[in-house]
Scaffold this motif. Structure first.
Motif, PDB file in Angstrom:
ATOM      1  N   ASN A 166      -3.815  58.896 -56.877  1.00 46.17           N
ATOM      2  CA  ASN A 166      -5.194  58.600 -57.260  1.00 46.17           C
ATOM      3  C   ASN A 166      -6.175  58.995 -56.153  1.00 46.17           C
ATOM      4  O   ASN A 166      -7.272  59.474 -56.430  1.00 46.17           O
ATOM      5  N   VAL A 168      -5.419  52.287 -58.578  1.00 42.99           N
ATOM      6  CA  VAL A 168      -6.733  52.934 -58.586  1.00 42.99           C
ATOM      7  C   VAL A 168      -7.690  52.172 -57.676  1.00 42.99           C
ATOM      8  O   VAL A 168      -8.469  52.777 -56.934  1.00 42.99           O
ATOM      9  N   ARG A 169      -7.625  50.842 -57.709  1.00 47.41           N
ATOM     10  CA  ARG A 169      -8.518  50.047 -56.853  1.00 47.41           C
ATOM     11  C   ARG A 169      -8.249  50.294 -55.374  1.00 47.41           C
ATOM     12  O   ARG A 169      -9.175  50.472 -54.585  1.00 47.41           O
ATOM     13  N   LEU A 172      -9.269  61.623 -56.580  1.00 51.28           N
ATOM     14  CA  LEU A 172     -10.643  61.304 -56.189  1.00 51.28           C
ATOM     15  C   LEU A 172     -11.179  62.314 -55.169  1.00 51.28           C
ATOM     16  O   LEU A 172     -12.323  62.766 -55.262  1.00 51.28           O
ATOM     17  N   PRO A 183      -3.836  50.519 -62.733  1.00 46.32           N
ATOM     18  CA  PRO A 183      -5.137  49.898 -62.456  1.00 46.32           C
ATOM     19  C   PRO A 183      -5.292  49.369 -61.031  1.00 46.32           C
ATOM     20  O   PRO A 183      -6.331  49.569 -60.398  1.00 46.32           O
ATOM     21  N   ALA A 220      -6.798  52.946 -54.085  1.00 44.41           N
ATOM     22  CA  ALA A 220      -7.158  54.343 -53.801  1.00 44.41           C
ATOM     23  C   ALA A 220      -8.665  54.496 -53.673  1.00 44.41           C
ATOM     24  O   ALA A 220      -9.145  55.202 -52.775  1.00 44.41           O
ATOM     25  N   THR A 221      -9.417  53.826 -54.536  1.00 44.69           N
ATOM     26  CA  THR A 221     -10.874  53.912 -54.488  1.00 44.69           C
ATOM     27  C   THR A 221     -11.401  53.319 -53.189  1.00 44.69           C
ATOM     28  O   THR A 221     -12.300  53.894 -52.551  1.00 44.69           O
ATOM     29  N   ARG A 265      -1.415  56.786 -63.169  1.00 47.11           N
ATOM     30  CA  ARG A 265      -2.538  55.855 -63.082  1.00 47.11           C
ATOM     31  C   ARG A 265      -2.034  54.430 -63.226  1.00 47.11           C
ATOM     32  O   ARG A 265      -1.301  54.115 -64.136  1.00 47.11           O
TER      33      ARG A 265
END
Length: 182
Positions: A95, A7-8, A99, A4, A10-11, A2
């Motif tokens: 990530n 993650v953004r 998800l 930060p 990947a999202t 992970r």
């Protein structure tokens, strides 16, 4: 892993792929890129060369992946190059997978066994442990472990189900030694 910022990215990719209905193909594309970059050390060595420009990196990405992966994955790679964040690719791919699996009710299981499991055995383990973990589907990664005398050790996320003979023998040993010390 992970991260930060990973993650953004990947999202954002996840939301785009979900909107376009391409979750599975995007996941496959990310796996393809991960395998190629691992096999060739593209991100670790080639892209870190001091004379490597962003323009040249993008040319290499186009040559390597055009026609093999979706344009959205190639665009992600180019954005990472522009922002000098190529090193985040693995975190982004991991990530994105998390998800996607969460959205699809899928979990990954690492199954340790004394000998390689057949497809039938993998399917049986997946059926039993998918129900236990509350998931619709379980993907199995089988690890042959010489320390497993018999039985299985299954890890799903942070949960470990240990039905190995070695574990059973260790519990018997603990009970015997506890009974002796009384």
């Amino acid at each position: 892993m992970r991260h930060p910022i990973g993650v953004r990215y990947a999202t954002a990719l996840f939301e785009l792929a979900q909107e376009q209905g391409t979750l599975d193909t995007t996941l496959e594309d990310l796996d393809t890129v991960a395998q190629v970059t691992q096999d060739t050390n593209l991100l670790d060595e080639v892209f870190r060369h001091p004379k490597m420009t962003n323009i040249r990196k993008k040319e290499i990405l186009d040559q390597a992946f055009s026609g093999k992966v979706s344009q959205q994955v190639i665009n992600l790679l180019k954005v990472l190059v522009d922002n000098q964040r190529e090193s985040l690719f693995t975190a982004i791919a991991d990530n994105f997978k998390a998800l996607t699996y969460e959205a699809q009710g899928v979990a990954e299981a690492v199954v340790h066994s004394a000998k390689p499991l057949s497809e039938t055995e993998k399917n049986a383990v997946a059926d039993v442990f998918a129900k236990r973990s509350g998931k619709q589907k379980l993907t199995i990664h089988n690890v042959t472990d010489k320390d497993v005398i018999g039985g299985l050790r299954v890890r799903i996320g942070d949960t470990v189900y240990d039905g190995t003979v070695a574990n059973q023998l260790a519990r018997i040993h603990e009970r015997m030694t506890a009974g002796i010390s009384r």
